[in-house]
Every structure is written in structure tokens, then in C-alpha cells.
Design a protein around this motif. Sequence first.
Motif, PDB file in Angstrom:
ATOM      1  N   LEU A 102       0.825  -1.208   0.000  1.00  0.00           N
ATOM      2  CA  LEU A 102       0.000   0.000   0.000  1.00  0.00           C
ATOM      3  C   LEU A 102       0.859   1.259   0.000  1.00  0.00           C
ATOM      4  CD1 LEU A 102      -2.719  -1.017   2.619  1.00  0.00           C
ATOM      5  CD2 LEU A 102      -2.926  -1.031   0.116  1.00  0.00           C
ATOM      6  N   GLU A 103       1.939   1.241   0.735  1.00  0.00           N
ATOM      7  CA  GLU A 103       2.768   2.425   0.870  1.00  0.00           C
ATOM      8  C   GLU A 103       4.177   2.017   1.267  1.00  0.00           C
ATOM      9  OE1 GLU A 103       1.326   4.838   4.062  1.00  0.00           O
ATOM     10  OE2 GLU A 103       1.636   3.275   5.563  1.00  0.00           O
ATOM     11  N   VAL A 104       5.098   2.968   1.103  1.00  0.00           N
ATOM     12  CA  VAL A 104       6.462   2.805   1.610  1.00  0.00           C
ATOM     13  C   VAL A 104       6.529   3.518   2.948  1.00  0.00           C
ATOM     14  CG1 VAL A 104       8.903   3.283   1.233  1.00  0.00           C
ATOM     15  CG2 VAL A 104       7.429   2.698  -0.708  1.00  0.00           C
ATOM     16  N   ALA A 105       6.922   2.817   3.968  1.00  0.00           N
ATOM     17  CA  ALA A 105       6.957   3.391   5.311  1.00  0.00           C
ATOM     18  C   ALA A 105       8.275   3.028   5.995  1.00  0.00           C
ATOM     19  CB  ALA A 105       5.787   2.893   6.144  1.00  0.00           C
ATOM     20  N   ARG A 106       8.664   3.861   6.941  1.00  0.00           N
ATOM     21  CA  ARG A 106       9.871   3.634   7.722  1.00  0.00           C
ATOM     22  C   ARG A 106       9.498   2.926   9.022  1.00  0.00           C
ATOM     23  NH1 ARG A 106      13.117   9.139   8.243  1.00  0.00           N
ATOM     24  NH2 ARG A 106      14.744   7.663   8.826  1.00  0.00           N
ATOM     25  N   HIS A 107      10.289   1.946   9.372  1.00  0.00           N
ATOM     26  CA  HIS A 107      10.010   1.161  10.570  1.00  0.00           C
ATOM     27  C   HIS A 107      11.262   1.075  11.432  1.00  0.00           C
ATOM     28  CE1 HIS A 107       6.136  -0.248   8.988  1.00  0.00           C
ATOM     29  NE2 HIS A 107       6.745  -0.275   7.840  1.00  0.00           N
ATOM     30  N   TRP A 108      11.047   1.152  12.749  1.00  0.00           N
ATOM     31  CA  TRP A 108      12.134   1.058  13.724  1.00  0.00           C
ATOM     32  C   TRP A 108      11.951  -0.167  14.603  1.00  0.00           C
ATOM     33  CZ3 TRP A 108      16.275   4.313  13.878  1.00  0.00           C
ATOM     34  CH2 TRP A 108      16.177   5.534  13.207  1.00  0.00           C
ATOM     35  N   GLY A 109      13.070  -0.801  14.937  1.00  0.00           N
ATOM     36  CA  GLY A 109      13.050  -1.820  15.965  1.00  0.00           C
ATOM     37  C   GLY A 109      13.123  -1.148  17.318  1.00  0.00           C
ATOM     38  N   LYS A 110      12.910  -1.911  18.396  1.00  0.00           N
ATOM     39  CA  LYS A 110      12.890  -1.346  19.734  1.00  0.00           C
ATOM     40  C   LYS A 110      14.270  -1.074  20.293  1.00  0.00           C
ATOM     41  CE  LYS A 110       8.387  -2.874  21.329  1.00  0.00           C
ATOM     42  NZ  LYS A 110       7.628  -3.607  22.375  1.00  0.00           N
ATOM     43  N   GLY A 111      15.287  -1.604  19.728  1.00  0.00           N
ATOM     44  CA  GLY A 111      16.634  -1.339  20.203  1.00  0.00           C
ATOM     45  C   GLY A 111      17.181  -2.439  21.089  1.00  0.00           C
ATOM     46  N   THR A 112      18.488  -2.558  21.057  1.00  0.00           N
ATOM     47  CA  THR A 112      19.178  -3.530  21.899  1.00  0.00           C
ATOM     48  C   THR A 112      20.418  -2.862  22.482  1.00  0.00           C
ATOM     49  OG1 THR A 112      20.135  -5.761  21.958  1.00  0.00           O
ATOM     50  CG2 THR A 112      20.472  -4.506  19.928  1.00  0.00           C
ATOM     51  N   GLN A 113      20.628  -3.054  23.776  1.00  0.00           N
ATOM     52  CA  GLN A 113      21.717  -2.389  24.479  1.00  0.00           C
ATOM     53  C   GLN A 113      23.042  -3.081  24.222  1.00  0.00           C
ATOM     54  OE1 GLN A 113      21.647   0.453  26.683  1.00  0.00           O
ATOM     55  NE2 GLN A 113      23.881   0.231  26.464  1.00  0.00           N
ATOM     56  N   VAL A 114      24.038  -2.277  23.863  1.00  0.00           N
ATOM     57  CA  VAL A 114      25.418  -2.749  23.730  1.00  0.00           C
ATOM     58  C   VAL A 114      26.264  -1.952  24.711  1.00  0.00           C
ATOM     59  CG1 VAL A 114      27.438  -2.871  22.241  1.00  0.00           C
ATOM     60  CG2 VAL A 114      25.174  -3.465  21.335  1.00  0.00           C
ATOM     61  N   THR A 115      26.928  -2.657  25.614  1.00  0.00           N
ATOM     62  CA  THR A 115      27.770  -2.013  26.611  1.00  0.00           C
ATOM     63  C   THR A 115      29.189  -2.550  26.491  1.00  0.00           C
ATOM     64  OG1 THR A 115      25.900  -1.778  28.137  1.00  0.00           O
ATOM     65  CG2 THR A 115      28.116  -1.546  29.059  1.00  0.00           C
ATOM     66  N   VAL A 116      30.132  -1.632  26.300  1.00  0.00           N
ATOM     67  CA  VAL A 116      31.540  -2.007  26.183  1.00  0.00           C
ATOM     68  C   VAL A 116      32.258  -1.482  27.420  1.00  0.00           C
ATOM     69  CG1 VAL A 116      33.606  -1.965  24.769  1.00  0.00           C
ATOM     70  CG2 VAL A 116      31.349  -1.810  23.682  1.00  0.00           C
ATOM     71  N   SER A 117      32.656  -2.396  28.268  1.00  0.00           N
ATOM     72  CA  SER A 117      33.247  -1.989  29.537  1.00  0.00           C
ATOM     73  C   SER A 117      34.088  -3.120  30.101  1.00  0.00           C
ATOM     74  CB  SER A 117      32.152  -1.606  30.531  1.00  0.00           C
ATOM     75  OG  SER A 117      32.697  -1.325  31.809  1.00  0.00           O
ATOM     76  N   SER A 118      35.134  -2.750  30.802  1.00  0.00           N
ATOM     77  CA  SER A 118      35.957  -3.761  31.475  1.00  0.00           C
ATOM     78  C   SER A 118      35.485  -3.951  32.919  1.00  0.00           C
ATOM     79  CB  SER A 118      37.421  -3.356  31.435  1.00  0.00           C
ATOM     80  OG  SER A 118      37.606  -2.073  31.986  1.00  0.00           O
TER      81      SER A 118
END
Length: 118
Positions: free
Chosen positions: A102-118
Amino acid sequence: VQLQASGGGLVQPGGSLRVSCAASGNIIIMYDMEWYRQAPGKQRELVASITSVGRTNYADSVKGRFTISRDNPKNTVSLQMNSLKPEDTAVYYCHAEVYDGLEVARHWGKGTQVTVSS
């Protein structure tokens, strides 16, 4: 159309992580697919993009370390992240432009956390 991201987590500096995103629903054509990220207190930024024919583009900050790929039959996009740095810590979001008949639409995922830490 829904986008579901997965694969985030905690990793030490210099380590690797892979995040993936699967699209589902009434997908007729999947156009560009992208990964964005948003760190605390910062604006969301484009990390990498890939066209339907596999042409890729990367933010300068991740060139040579991150690789974006997609599987068109499965409607998935992945981001392989190597040599991770603390400044890569953010919530990673997948994004796609989809024609659903029907149309071209933009879609987002909910996100996933990436943490870089020692």
C-alpha cells in the motif's frame, strides 16, 4: 511490519559482538536497512546502512571495525562489531524502509543495548 532486534550485551573493550534484526509482516519490498545508535545524552546517529543490492556505507567512527550485512530472503540485517571501544556503548536500533503493498513506510526496531566496559 515489525522489526525485532537481538544480540546486544556486555563485552570488554577489544571484543566482538553481533546484533541482528528480523523484519516480519506484510513485506513486499525491503529497501535500505540501517543500524543507528544512541548513547546516553547524545542524539541518535547512523552507524551503517545497506541497500537492497548490498551497497554499504559506514560512519567514520566505525569504518574498518563494523560490518553490516543482510539476508534478503529472510528479511534480516546484522551488524558485526569488532574491536569494540567504550564509546561504542549505546542502544542500537535497526531501521528499514518497507513497501507493504500500500505504501512505503519507515520502521524502527525497539533497540538492543550494547555495553563495552571492562
